[in-house]
Motif scaffolding. Sequence first.
Motif, PDB file in Angstrom:
ATOM      1  N   LYS A   7       0.731  -1.207   0.066  1.00 37.35           N
ATOM      2  CA  LYS A   7       0.019  -0.010  -0.043  1.00 37.35           C
ATOM      3  C   LYS A   7       0.759   1.241  -0.093  1.00 37.35           C
ATOM      4  N   THR A   8       1.871   1.288   0.795  1.00 38.86           N
ATOM      5  CA  THR A   8       2.887   2.286   0.858  1.00 38.86           C
ATOM      6  C   THR A   8       3.406   2.682  -0.591  1.00 38.86           C
ATOM      7  N   LEU A   9       3.877   1.673  -1.151  1.00 48.36           N
ATOM      8  CA  LEU A   9       4.600   1.956  -2.474  1.00 48.36           C
ATOM      9  C   LEU A   9       3.597   2.255  -3.460  1.00 48.36           C
ATOM     10  N   LEU A  10       2.436   1.783  -3.487  1.00 48.84           N
ATOM     11  CA  LEU A  10       1.163   2.185  -4.412  1.00 48.84           C
ATOM     12  C   LEU A  10       0.964   3.741  -4.109  1.00 48.84           C
ATOM     13  N   GLN A  11       0.897   4.166  -2.946  1.00 47.37           N
ATOM     14  CA  GLN A  11       0.604   5.432  -2.422  1.00 47.37           C
ATOM     15  C   GLN A  11       1.655   6.490  -2.921  1.00 47.37           C
ATOM     16  N   ARG A  12       2.775   5.842  -2.714  1.00 52.78           N
ATOM     17  CA  ARG A  12       3.847   7.105  -3.267  1.00 52.78           C
ATOM     18  C   ARG A  12       4.067   7.147  -4.474  1.00 52.78           C
ATOM     19  N   SER A  13       3.702   6.031  -5.212  1.00 46.78           N
ATOM     20  CA  SER A  13       3.868   6.501  -6.922  1.00 46.78           C
ATOM     21  C   SER A  13       2.624   7.147  -7.285  1.00 46.78           C
ATOM     22  N   ASN A  14       1.644   7.491  -6.559  1.00 44.44           N
ATOM     23  CA  ASN A  14       0.735   8.493  -7.188  1.00 44.44           C
ATOM     24  C   ASN A  14       0.923   9.619  -7.546  1.00 44.44           C
ATOM     25  N   PRO A  15       0.658  10.076  -8.832  1.00 38.38           N
ATOM     26  CA  PRO A  15      -0.631   9.736  -9.682  1.00 38.38           C
ATOM     27  C   PRO A  15      -0.058   8.814 -10.944  1.00 38.38           C
ATOM     28  N   TYR A  16       1.036   8.198 -10.928  1.00 38.46           N
ATOM     29  CA  TYR A  16       1.371   7.836 -12.092  1.00 38.46           C
ATOM     30  C   TYR A  16       0.655   6.285 -12.361  1.00 38.46           C
ATOM     31  N   SER A  17       0.540   5.937 -13.466  1.00 41.11           N
ATOM     32  CA  SER A  17      -0.095   4.616 -14.139  1.00 41.11           C
ATOM     33  C   SER A  17       0.712   3.452 -13.639  1.00 41.11           C
ATOM     34  N   LEU A  18      -0.004   2.316 -13.430  1.00 46.26           N
ATOM     35  CA  LEU A  18       0.623   1.135 -12.711  1.00 46.26           C
ATOM     36  C   LEU A  18       0.535   0.106 -13.760  1.00 46.26           C
ATOM     37  N   ASP A  19       1.742  -0.812 -13.656  1.00 40.96           N
ATOM     38  CA  ASP A  19       1.580  -2.200 -14.071  1.00 40.96           C
ATOM     39  C   ASP A  19       1.477  -3.057 -12.958  1.00 40.96           C
ATOM     40  N   ILE A  20       0.510  -3.786 -12.856  1.00 43.05           N
ATOM     41  CA  ILE A  20       0.301  -4.766 -11.446  1.00 43.05           C
ATOM     42  C   ILE A  20      -0.093  -6.067 -12.065  1.00 43.05           C
ATOM     43  N   THR A  21       0.642  -7.101 -11.364  1.00 44.28           N
ATOM     44  CA  THR A  21       0.524  -8.536 -11.713  1.00 44.28           C
ATOM     45  C   THR A  21       0.019  -9.330 -10.239  1.00 44.28           C
ATOM     46  N   VAL A  22      -0.813  -9.861 -10.164  1.00 43.94           N
ATOM     47  CA  VAL A  22      -1.088 -10.681  -8.749  1.00 43.94           C
ATOM     48  C   VAL A  22      -1.083 -12.229  -9.207  1.00 43.94           C
ATOM     49  N   ASP A  23       0.044 -12.862  -8.601  1.00 42.32           N
ATOM     50  CA  ASP A  23       0.514 -14.053  -8.722  1.00 42.32           C
ATOM     51  C   ASP A  23      -0.091 -15.017  -7.980  1.00 42.32           C
ATOM     52  N   GLY A  24      -1.184 -15.818  -8.178  1.00 40.15           N
ATOM     53  CA  GLY A  24      -1.852 -16.659  -7.287  1.00 40.15           C
ATOM     54  C   GLY A  24      -1.296 -17.997  -7.175  1.00 40.15           C
ATOM     55  N   ARG A  25      -0.077 -18.309  -7.675  1.00 39.91           N
ATOM     56  CA  ARG A  25       0.286 -19.450  -8.102  1.00 39.91           C
ATOM     57  C   ARG A  25       1.156 -20.206  -7.023  1.00 39.91           C
ATOM     58  N   GLY A  26       1.187 -19.556  -5.698  1.00 41.15           N
ATOM     59  CA  GLY A  26       2.025 -19.618  -4.750  1.00 41.15           C
ATOM     60  C   GLY A  26       1.403 -20.652  -3.882  1.00 41.15           C
ATOM     61  N   LEU A  27       1.876 -20.836  -2.490  1.00 42.99           N
ATOM     62  CA  LEU A  27       1.352 -21.682  -1.432  1.00 42.99           C
ATOM     63  C   LEU A  27      -0.210 -21.506  -1.445  1.00 42.99           C
ATOM     64  N   ASN A  28      -0.771 -22.380  -0.949  1.00 45.39           N
ATOM     65  CA  ASN A  28      -2.301 -22.443  -0.534  1.00 45.39           C
ATOM     66  C   ASN A  28      -2.364 -21.560   0.613  1.00 45.39           C
ATOM     67  N   VAL A  29      -3.315 -20.481   0.302  1.00 47.47           N
ATOM     68  CA  VAL A  29      -3.608 -19.665   1.565  1.00 47.47           C
ATOM     69  C   VAL A  29      -4.993 -19.509   1.773  1.00 47.47           C
ATOM     70  N   GLU A  30      -5.210 -18.944   3.031  1.00 45.78           N
ATOM     71  CA  GLU A  30      -6.754 -18.943   3.274  1.00 45.78           C
ATOM     72  C   GLU A  30      -7.401 -17.856   2.431  1.00 45.78           C
ATOM     73  N   PRO A  31      -8.559 -18.109   1.758  1.00 44.42           N
ATOM     74  CA  PRO A  31      -9.142 -17.351   0.617  1.00 44.42           C
ATOM     75  C   PRO A  31      -9.527 -16.155   1.215  1.00 44.42           C
ATOM     76  N   SER A  32      -9.903 -15.927   2.518  1.00 46.35           N
ATOM     77  CA  SER A  32     -10.329 -14.737   2.856  1.00 46.35           C
ATOM     78  C   SER A  32      -8.817 -13.805   3.256  1.00 46.35           C
ATOM     79  N   LEU A  33      -7.813 -14.354   3.414  1.00 47.54           N
ATOM     80  CA  LEU A  33      -6.530 -13.592   3.324  1.00 47.54           C
ATOM     81  C   LEU A  33      -5.998 -13.209   2.023  1.00 47.54           C
TER      82      LEU A  33
END
Length: 514
Positions: free
Chosen positions: A149-175
């Motif tokens: 969150k801090t990194l995203l806030q400090r780069s504001n207002p520039y556009s972002l390239d975001i990747t969410v990699d869900g291929r890691g270890l199994n985690v609680e869905p709510s987390l």
Amino acid sequence: MHWPNSRIFYDILAQSASPGFAIHAQSLLEAAEEQLARTTAQSNLLSPLPGHQQLVARIAALKYAVAPVRKLPADILLEIFRIVADDLLIPFYYINWYSNRHFRPAFRLASVCSYWRQLMSTAPRLWPTSMTLQFSRFGCSPQYLDVAKTLLQRSNPYSLDITVDGRGLNVEPSLALHVIFVAMNVASRWQRISMDCDIVPFLRAARTPGPLIHLTEINLHNLNWDETDEPSAFFLDAPKLTRVSLRTSHATKLLLPWSQLTKLQLEGVESPGFLAVLEQCISVVNLRLVGYICDEDVIAPSALSTIVSLVHLSNLKLSVTEDHCTFDPLFRHFTFPSLINLTLNAPGADDTPEIGESFPSFLARCSALSDLSISCFDMNETALSDILLNIPSLTSLTLAACFYCVDNAFFERLTYRPTDLVPPAPCLQRLHLDGVNDRYSQDVVLAMVCSRWWTDDALRLPAPRVARWQNIYICGRDPPEVVLSDAFKAAMAELRAEGLVFEVEEYEETHGDN
């Protein structure tokens, strides 16, 4: 600064603003260093004398106060920071337990003093605009999310390239959902978004974010829609969006500005209505479809009543995922007058799917097609002959693991005769046959090759109405079962010497393979 003697540091910085401080700073520094040397000589590392750490802090503050960097204008200092950030912050930032060190330089620069912290906070370009969020045993921790969150806030207002990699270890869905929320909450700044995880639960509850004015590309995989889900308009208002990759069996559940897309990949195609979606893609140039259509009755009858033209499409890849399925409804329903490259792939199992009876007439409507590749489809001699009669502009043909269609009739059909008014595949220059049975005669192959070959110095008269070969490759099953005759080998060597790239793989008795 946040250590016990930070007060000393800031007191000296405050004094440095007074007139004449620079004149006395050097003598103060020398005196402090002499005193530190004496206390060090009188103590040992295990039990330093009282005041040792205070002296260290005082020396550090004095050195910083008289350092040349303190005299730099803000714009020069920021340029130095930018160079440091470019050298130490890699283009894509993986926020996980091991690689947070990639962000430490920026944090350290901002922690030197309040002035530097203020400068860094006014320079969002010094903070990352490309980021990968990973699911892991550390990736859903509060500390992990706070850093993101801090990194995203400090780069504001520039556009972002975001990747969410869900291929890691199994985690609680709510987390895991917390990680997705971090990315989704900056949607208004997305330029490219890639998510290898199911964001459908979020889309069910999310409000439309408003115009996604920066968004140019989305890659969304593993979207698990229910039949009862309402379509989501989350990505609908994206005026710059041109590249889309989706892996979902319900492409119609995600509303997109289909008409402006130029590159589209749909994986898991099987749901009713996907042809209607494709009809809207009037600007698409590159298209890849992975999936199948089991039966015509999954397509509304009215959807197949007319031929739809996608005039800009130049590259098409179709991959069938089930042996008993086909893209034949697509072949009947569409025409692509600008199509140049066409690739068809099937699973490669023993029961290869049929290519479909509409395929030859579909090719006839693709008047610009120059490169055709077909792998693991079931075709007989008649189907392949019909294909050869409907590819007048084709320059390259590849057939791989199409076992039952290449025989003497195929090579005879491609043999040029001056009496032919309309030679099959007149522009064909490159022929690649891989994994074909040995149902042909070497003499027939050689006759086909020679009928479409001549050297620069031996141009035939009258001029042939077919193109000259450039490259021919023929290979049977692995290992090839063909044993070439000496006469064929000699003829092949002579053609090679004249400039033709010509190779026929043969069975090698010594090694048993190629």
